[in-house]
Design a protein around this motif. Structure first.
Motif, mmCIF file in Angstrom:
data_model
loop_
_atom_site.group_PDB
_atom_site.id
_atom_site.type_symbol
_atom_site.label_atom_id
_atom_site.label_comp_id
_atom_site.label_asym_id
_atom_site.label_seq_id
_atom_site.Cartn_x
_atom_site.Cartn_y
_atom_site.Cartn_z
ATOM 1 N N GLY A 623 27.085 45.392 38.834
ATOM 2 C CA GLY A 623 26.468 44.406 39.715
ATOM 3 C C GLY A 623 26.919 42.987 39.446
ATOM 4 O O GLY A 623 26.752 42.111 40.312
ATOM 5 N N GLN A 624 27.474 42.735 38.246
ATOM 6 C CA GLN A 624 27.996 41.392 37.979
ATOM 7 C C GLN A 624 29.223 41.148 38.854
ATOM 8 O O GLN A 624 30.105 42.002 38.961
ATOM 9 C CB GLN A 624 28.367 41.241 36.504
ATOM 10 N N ALA A 625 29.293 39.974 39.480
ATOM 11 C CA ALA A 625 30.421 39.661 40.361
ATOM 12 C C ALA A 625 30.631 38.158 40.404
ATOM 13 O O ALA A 625 29.697 37.376 40.198
ATOM 14 C CB ALA A 625 30.165 40.207 41.768
ATOM 15 N N TRP A 626 31.855 37.747 40.670
ATOM 16 C CA TRP A 626 32.188 36.330 40.776
ATOM 17 C C TRP A 626 33.493 36.201 41.548
ATOM 18 O O TRP A 626 34.191 37.183 41.804
ATOM 19 C CB TRP A 626 32.291 35.688 39.402
ATOM 20 N N GLU A 627 33.831 34.975 41.907
ATOM 21 C CA GLU A 627 35.061 34.714 42.654
ATOM 22 C C GLU A 627 35.793 33.549 42.027
ATOM 23 O O GLU A 627 35.203 32.516 41.718
ATOM 24 C CB GLU A 627 34.748 34.413 44.125
ATOM 25 N N TRP A 628 37.092 33.731 41.811
ATOM 26 C CA TRP A 628 37.971 32.677 41.305
ATOM 27 C C TRP A 628 39.113 32.478 42.297
ATOM 28 O O TRP A 628 39.850 33.419 42.602
ATOM 29 C CB TRP A 628 38.581 33.051 39.952
ATOM 30 N N ASP A 629 39.275 31.300 42.787
ATOM 31 C CA ASP A 629 40.456 30.937 43.576
ATOM 32 C C ASP A 629 40.727 31.924 44.712
ATOM 33 O O ASP A 629 41.877 32.296 44.981
ATOM 34 C CB ASP A 629 41.697 30.839 42.672
ATOM 35 N N GLY A 630 39.648 32.381 45.374
ATOM 36 C CA GLY A 630 39.792 33.291 46.494
ATOM 37 C C GLY A 630 39.984 34.740 46.105
ATOM 38 O O GLY A 630 40.256 35.581 46.957
ATOM 39 N N VAL A 631 39.849 35.068 44.805
ATOM 40 C CA VAL A 631 39.968 36.443 44.311
ATOM 41 C C VAL A 631 38.606 36.895 43.820
ATOM 42 O O VAL A 631 37.948 36.186 43.040
ATOM 43 C CB VAL A 631 41.010 36.538 43.179
ATOM 44 N N ARG A 632 38.166 38.085 44.252
ATOM 45 C CA ARG A 632 36.844 38.588 43.908
ATOM 46 C C ARG A 632 36.930 39.570 42.726
ATOM 47 O O ARG A 632 37.796 40.449 42.694
ATOM 48 C CB ARG A 632 36.207 39.285 45.120
ATOM 49 N N PHE A 633 36.001 39.415 41.793
ATOM 50 C CA PHE A 633 35.896 40.278 40.618
ATOM 51 C C PHE A 633 34.521 40.930 40.623
ATOM 52 O O PHE A 633 33.513 40.270 40.928
ATOM 53 C CB PHE A 633 36.062 39.466 39.332
ATOM 54 N N ALA A 634 34.477 42.213 40.275
ATOM 55 C CA ALA A 634 33.192 42.920 40.252
ATOM 56 C C ALA A 634 33.176 43.918 39.098
ATOM 57 O O ALA A 634 34.145 44.662 38.892
ATOM 58 C CB ALA A 634 32.943 43.633 41.575
ATOM 59 N N SER A 649 32.189 52.374 29.301
ATOM 60 C CA SER A 649 33.217 51.337 29.423
ATOM 61 C C SER A 649 32.945 50.426 30.618
ATOM 62 O O SER A 649 32.487 50.887 31.681
ATOM 63 C CB SER A 649 34.598 51.969 29.594
ATOM 64 N N CYS A 650 33.258 49.135 30.423
ATOM 65 C CA CYS A 650 33.180 48.195 31.545
ATOM 66 C C CYS A 650 34.268 48.545 32.560
ATOM 67 O O CYS A 650 35.456 48.559 32.205
ATOM 68 C CB CYS A 650 33.389 46.766 31.076
ATOM 69 N N VAL A 651 33.886 48.836 33.789
ATOM 70 C CA VAL A 651 34.846 49.132 34.856
ATOM 71 C C VAL A 651 34.954 47.890 35.729
ATOM 72 O O VAL A 651 33.958 47.418 36.286
ATOM 73 C CB VAL A 651 34.402 50.347 35.684
ATOM 74 N N LEU A 652 36.176 47.350 35.829
ATOM 75 C CA LEU A 652 36.402 46.097 36.556
ATOM 76 C C LEU A 652 37.268 46.363 37.779
ATOM 77 O O LEU A 652 38.304 47.032 37.691
ATOM 78 C CB LEU A 652 37.102 45.085 35.633
ATOM 79 N N LYS A 653 36.835 45.810 38.923
ATOM 80 C CA LYS A 653 37.656 45.848 40.133
ATOM 81 C C LYS A 653 38.016 44.417 40.524
ATOM 82 O O LYS A 653 37.156 43.541 40.542
ATOM 83 C CB LYS A 653 36.926 46.531 41.285
ATOM 84 N N ILE A 654 39.313 44.203 40.798
ATOM 85 C CA ILE A 654 39.808 42.898 41.219
ATOM 86 C C ILE A 654 40.332 43.045 42.634
ATOM 87 O O ILE A 654 41.112 43.969 42.927
ATOM 88 C CB ILE A 654 40.931 42.393 40.283
ATOM 89 N N GLU A 655 39.936 42.143 43.525
ATOM 90 C CA GLU A 655 40.337 42.249 44.931
ATOM 91 C C GLU A 655 40.792 40.888 45.437
ATOM 92 O O GLU A 655 40.031 39.921 45.463
ATOM 93 C CB GLU A 655 39.178 42.763 45.786
ATOM 94 N N GLY A 656 42.071 40.828 45.806
ATOM 95 C CA GLY A 656 42.617 39.625 46.421
ATOM 96 C C GLY A 656 42.887 39.864 47.888
ATOM 97 O O GLY A 656 42.543 40.912 48.444
ATOM 98 N N GLN A 657 43.538 38.899 48.512
ATOM 99 C CA GLN A 657 43.801 39.023 49.944
ATOM 100 C C GLN A 657 44.838 40.101 50.245
ATOM 101 O O GLN A 657 44.895 40.607 51.367
ATOM 102 C CB GLN A 657 44.293 37.673 50.498
ATOM 103 N N ASP A 658 45.655 40.461 49.238
ATOM 104 C CA ASP A 658 46.745 41.385 49.530
ATOM 105 C C ASP A 658 46.808 42.555 48.563
ATOM 106 O O ASP A 658 47.863 43.152 48.386
ATOM 107 C CB ASP A 658 48.086 40.631 49.493
ATOM 108 N N GLY A 659 45.689 42.894 47.920
ATOM 109 C CA GLY A 659 45.731 44.053 47.045
ATOM 110 C C GLY A 659 44.570 44.102 46.082
ATOM 111 O O GLY A 659 43.861 43.106 45.867
ATOM 112 N N ARG A 660 44.379 45.297 45.496
ATOM 113 C CA ARG A 660 43.247 45.536 44.594
ATOM 114 C C ARG A 660 43.741 46.297 43.365
ATOM 115 O O ARG A 660 44.685 47.083 43.429
ATOM 116 C CB ARG A 660 42.176 46.358 45.307
#
Length: 775
Positions: A623-634, A649-660
């Protein structure tokens, strides 16, 4: 002469950039090129460059590949310990010259006469993989002894990451064809004592006596390094202080030490000879003193074990001293050019070492700074100015190789050079020379040397605390040298020369190279090559995230120091904005301590702050999420309850405008099923890092269907003992149609997920390949 030497160097540099060794028959053209050099003046400079290229090809060691049948196999090896064993914690490492190799009673002739780099580990209690080897057997290892060992061999492999140390190049330069670990099920046997390497036997005797005389002393490793050139006893934390204060060149045998010994011997011999009229009449004092200085420098070089920096420094000193002996005075620049040629002719691989550029750069700065400007009446002021000039002149290579510059190094060197030269070094050498004769004299000399070194250490530690001690900059592009080198010539020019201030402008691209960063909405993802373990870096326009830090590589080294910090410096990161430690496993948390020492870290998240001794660490929770420079982290996992250990384990998803990108840590099947139930198609990512390095029975079909990756990345060690990634797991991943990449074969893997850029990996082992790089 000067231009010819530079052209010869240029030819060697071109050769050293090749991805493959050319055919050796090209060296047959060398005599013809030399004739062109001698008899056609118009083509002299191109001929010098071609001669350098062909000479480097002629002397390049052959690429020796370990036979495929021996890769990972246990073989019986007979031969000699070729270097002083380096004891570190629970392990000891040394080079081994092979006499014969047997695999299943078959004699393998291809390795005879070659060198191996072997490790002998004291297995932890309860380790079922191999039996503990007796401690007294390991401590009895002596250079020159002949042994019969059972070893498991690997091809020479190192971690390959941008900004990191090229271990494979180091192994190639030393002629090592394989690395291996000694197996203790079949107890190693010493077959004979002291059969080879008498000089190294004496050096080991000195090393052992120093350790016996100063048990537990933190400075004994430094004294050993100064006396016999063995640097293994200097801890990484000591090196950090020395490098940040700019005095690292004083803590092992280098050009300054060879020059100091030669200078002291010259002064003493000249003073003695000139007071003996009968001797001076038959032979000038200057020539006699130069002979004594040459012999003294040569003896010290031998005592260092003929280390490459010592050999290079001796050759430079020998050229100048031989000119004095021959009574053929020459311009300093001509002597330096001759020294450069001598070094390159004997060792064409010298330009691959940082010390080559620092040594010749320092000498050039000294000659340029004092030529026609030295005044004996202003000795102290000019000495201070000279230290400043040397430091300034070494700014380009220091930033290029280390991405850092010790700002206060002129002050530190002004204190440390006379301190080491007048106290620590002479006392250490006296103790080394006294080894066969007087234990009492050696003990007194060592006690005084350790006392003086302790005093210098406290001063250096005090200087290291000064604000702004080190300037950190991104790795500058090579083209910045075209401006900074002429800029340095202007800045170091005599006062009164018009336009000196232009030198500062020419150095600006070196100090502030063009900013290279992802576009807003895009990010760069790099899976580092850290062997068995995981370390990844995510860079957005203004922020840096590190996911896991890899493992420990020994008692004093880990991947935080060996891979992560150099890579972050190379990228130009000034701090880590967020460090995520997925869980409390040694292959993921091993580099945290070093990374925190070397880089500021703003925030740390982990799934097990109670099991991970990291001050200030916070829980990572789904549920923790934040955004840096137009890139979303969850953070997608773990929930507050229901999972523990690898499954948490901490599972991290990174999502930008052109890929994840999806980083699942070491989760297993139950956690995968929970993620699929909770997020479904929300797990989709173009890049997936395989959980748990590709362990058996991982990555369920439902999980892979939800992620639908185009690339699946493995973070494993080359020929690791667990056999990861497992073949059944690989088959399951291949069935998805994704491209599979393994960092142990590809080196660091970088994806630049930016708008308008194709999703293609940058494979560091292939993109930056050199002829010594393992295929």
């Amino acid at each position: 002469m000067r231009l010819g030497a530079m052209a010869f160097l240029l030819g060697i540099l071109i050769f050293q950039t090749l991805p493959e060794l050319p055919a050796r028959h090209w060296t047959l053209a060398l005599p013809g090129v030399v004739l062109i050099l001698l008899f056609i003046p118009r083509l002299r400079l191109p001929a010098c460059a071609v001669t350098g290229f062909l000479w480097a090809l002629l002397l390049a060691p052959p690429i020796a590949l370990l036979p495929k049948a021996l890769e990972g196999a246990e073989v019986a090896v007979e031969g000699w310990i070729a270097t002083i064993p380096d004891h570190e914690g629970r392990s000891v490492r040394f080079e081994f010259e092979v006499a014969s190799v047997r695999s299943e009673d078959i004699l393998v002739a291809s390795l005879a006469g070659r060198r191996l780099r072997l490790s002998w580990w004291d297995e932890a209690p309860g380790d079922a993989d191999e039996k503990d080897a007796p401690e007294d057997t390991r401590s009895a290892l002596r250079v020159g002894d002949r042994w019969l060992l059972t070893v498991r061999l690997k091809s020479p492999r190192g971690l390959l990451n941008p900004g990191g140390f090229d271990y494979e190049r180091w192994l190639y330069a030393k002629g090592i064809v394989a690395t291996g670990s000694i197996r203790s099920q079949s107890l190693p046997q010493r077959l004979a004592e002291a059969e080879r390497y008498p000089l190294d036997q004496y050096r080991q005797r000195v090393t052992d006596r120093f350790a016996e005389q100063l048990p537990g002393n933190p400075y004994v490793g430094i004294l050993i390094a100064l006396a016999v050139g063995e640097e293994g006893g200097i801890t990484p934390w000591q090196w950090d202080t020395f490098n940040r204060t700019g005095v690292g060149h004083l803590m092992s045998i280098s050009g300054s030490h060879i020059g100091l010994i030669a200078g002291m011997a010259f002064a003493l011999a000249w003073g003695f000879w000139s007071r003996m009229p009968n001797l001076a009449l038959h032979w000038p004092a200057t020539r006699a003193a130069a002979c004594v200085a040459l012999l003294s420098a040569g003896g010290y070089t031998l005592l260092s074990g003929l280390s490459v920096p010592a050999q290079r420094s001796f050759l430079m000193a020998a050229v100048a001293l031989l000119a004095l002996i021959a009574m053929r005075p020459a311009a300093p620049g001509r002597i330096l050019a001759l020294a450069l040629l001598a070094v390159l002719v004997i060792d064409p691989g010298a330009p691959l070492r940082v010390g080559f550029w620092l040594s010749f750069g320092a000498v050039m700065a000294i000659l340029y700074s004092v030529s026609g400007r030295w005044r004996e009446r202003r000795l102290f002021g000019q000495t201070v100015g000279l230290q400043f000039d040397i430091t300034l002149a070494l700014l380009p290579p220091t930033l290029l190789f280390f991405q850092q510059f010790p700002v206060w190094s002129p002050l530190a060197n002004l204190i440390a050079i006379p301190w080491v030269g007048c106290t620590v070094l002479p006392l250490s050498l006296l103790a080394a020379l006294a080894t066969p004769f007087s234990a009492g004299l050696q003990s007194v000399a060592l006690d005084l040397a350790a006392l003086t070194m302790e005093g210098l250490w406290h001063i250096l530690r005090w200087l290291d605390q000064w604000p702004g001690m080190v300037l950190y900059r991104p790795a500058p592009p090579l083209w910045t040298l075209l401006f900074s080198l002429p800029g340095m010539v202007l800045l170091l020019a005599p006062r009164g020369l018009p336009g000196r201030w232009l030198g500062l402008l020419l150095c600006l691209p070196l100090l502030w190279p063009p900013s290279v960063a992802p576009a807003v909405g895009g990010f760069w993802f790099t899976l580092l090559d850290v062997g068995e373990g995981l370390a990844a870096v995510v860079k957005t326009r203004e922020h840096t995230l590190v996911y896991d830090t890899g493992r420990r590589l020994g008692t004093t080294l880990d991947t935080g120091r060996a891979a992560l910090a150099p890579f972050l410096r190379y990228q130009g990161a000034e701090q880590v904005d967020l460090l995520i430690v997925s869980h409390a496993d040694s292959q993921h948390v091993g580099g945290v301590r070093s990374l925190r020492e070397l880089m500021p870290i703003a925030r740390i998240l982990t799934s097990a702050p109670d099991q991970t001794p990291i001050d200030g660490a916070e829980w990572c929770r789904a549920g923790q999420a934040w955004e840096w420079d137009g890139v979303r982290f969850a953070i997608l996992h773990p929930p507050p309850t229901g999972f523990s250990g690898d499954e948490a384990s901490c599972v991290l998803k990174i999502e930008g405008q052109d890929g994840r990108v999806l980083l699942p840590g070491d989760i297993e099947a139950s956690a995968e099923r929970a993620l699929v139930r909770t997020y479904g198609s929300g797990l989709a990512a173009e890049v997936l890092v395989a959980p748990h390095q590709g362990r058996r029975n991982l990555s369920t079909s439902a999980f892979l269907d939800a992620v639908q990756p185009r690339y699946i990345l493995f973070a494993t060690g080359y020929h690791n003992r667990y056999g990861y990634p497992r073949m059944d797991t690989v088959a399951r991943y291949q069935a998805t149609g994704a491209t599979l990449l393994d960092s142990s074969y590809e080196g660091a893997l970088t994806f630049r997920l930016e708008p308008g850029q194709a999703l293609e990996p940058e494979r560091y082992r292939w993109d930056e390949r050199r002829y010594w790089t393992a295929p």
